[in-house]
Write an enzyme that holds these catalytic residues in place. Sequence first.
Site: not given
Ligand code: IFM
Length: 452
Positions: A117, A73, A356, A297, A295, A162
């Site tokens: 992006h 990606r 992500e 985290y 995405n 995002e």
């Molecule tokens: O680096 C970023 C990415 O550009 C978008 N998602 C989160 C990642 C980590 O912060």
Amino acid sequence: MSIAFPDGFSWGVATSAYQIEGGRHQDGKGESIWDRFADTGRMPESGDIACDHYHRWQEDVDLMAELGVTAYRFSTAWTRIIPDGAGSPNQAGIDFYSRLVDELLRKGITPWLTLYHWDLPQALQAAGGWLNRDTVDAFVRYADVVSTALGGRVKNWITHNEPWVASHLGYGTGVFAPGIDDLGSALTAAHHILLSHGRAVPVLRENSQGCEVGIALDCRPSQPASADPADVATNRAHDGFRNRWFFDPVLGKGYPTDITAMCDERSVFEQPGLPFLRPGDLEEIAAPLDFLGLNYYTGVEISEGDEDGMGVVLPEGPNQPDGYTEMGWEITPQVLTDYLQHLDEVYRPRSIVITENGASYSDGPDESGVVADHRRIAYLDQHIRATAAALAAGISVRGYFVWSLLDNLEWTSGYKQRFGLIWVDHATGRRIPKTSYYWYRDFIRNASRLSP
Ligand code: IFM
């Protein structure tokens, strides 16, 4: 017993143009809002050179082939393709991505192309950027140009990455480019971004027959820190602005009415209601998708007075307590399983792809050149297991992309935050695969099985 993933599950890595390419002035590339942000001293370092992927892309594809990923990606830089955002396409920019796509396909790696992006052409920003509804048309044309050129070979498309970050950090708090700080502007920008997403979907389908289209939404799943009604109410507002404002309209539910009422109460706009909303917009935004990109985290607990959840994020830095990455984000894999279940129940997307997931740790090479990033391996292992748990619960998850292939420019955090499976010496461009790279390679080779 081991945990197995279905055949055809996509195992990938993800990057984005501004964070890795460099080649700022190369072959007719135009200026983006991030170039301008860096030039005006709003970031510690710029992406002018980044990982120099613009020149080293072949080496990077070789590293991906050796890693054994089935999918890559990446994003195209709008300013390489149409330098001023709306004028003549730049053939040299298109050719760069065309060569990349050919090489990926030759190596058996499926390209997943993200159109946006965050690197809006500065020329469009000069006319208001995402506050200007004309930017929607410019994006749709850009999508048309890219998919006309590559749509025969690229069959997996992500319109936006995002939108919360692009709108709220870019236009709401101003900590990201273009640096505007006004909630009403953030919501206006978000709407135009979402509208451009919905309008681009049929264009991509037309130009890339048989393709699959999605969007990559970020999320901060949250729960109230306690049963105290004040925590519960604050959490609802957090979830509304941060998550539901994006998932709801994209998946056909319109904007969340509790949050639009809150906008009225807070007089976000001069008049009650959403001034940017026109008849038919919500239908266009809800264009049917083949997959929902997620995405993920971290998850957060929200307390009264901390609607943004900033109080639960630790300051960035290398010396974090156990259970946190160097971004100061808590490691919460169970929340991923729960959120996948929540998305499936509430929105019933056709399928979900984890577009992500990854962790920042600054481990570098030891005397023998080994980058022993065991904390990253633990993070990935836990989140892949969390994904497996969602699959076992019957949720259609079809892919998982590690953020990121390379240590790259972590936006305003600069190069010190390292998310890569491959360590990059930013002074020389030298790449060293980390221990996590070999772990992911072996995991993919081993038919994607995790031991118990
Ligand atoms: O680096 C970023 C990415 O550009 C978008 N998602 C989160 C990642 C980590 O912060």
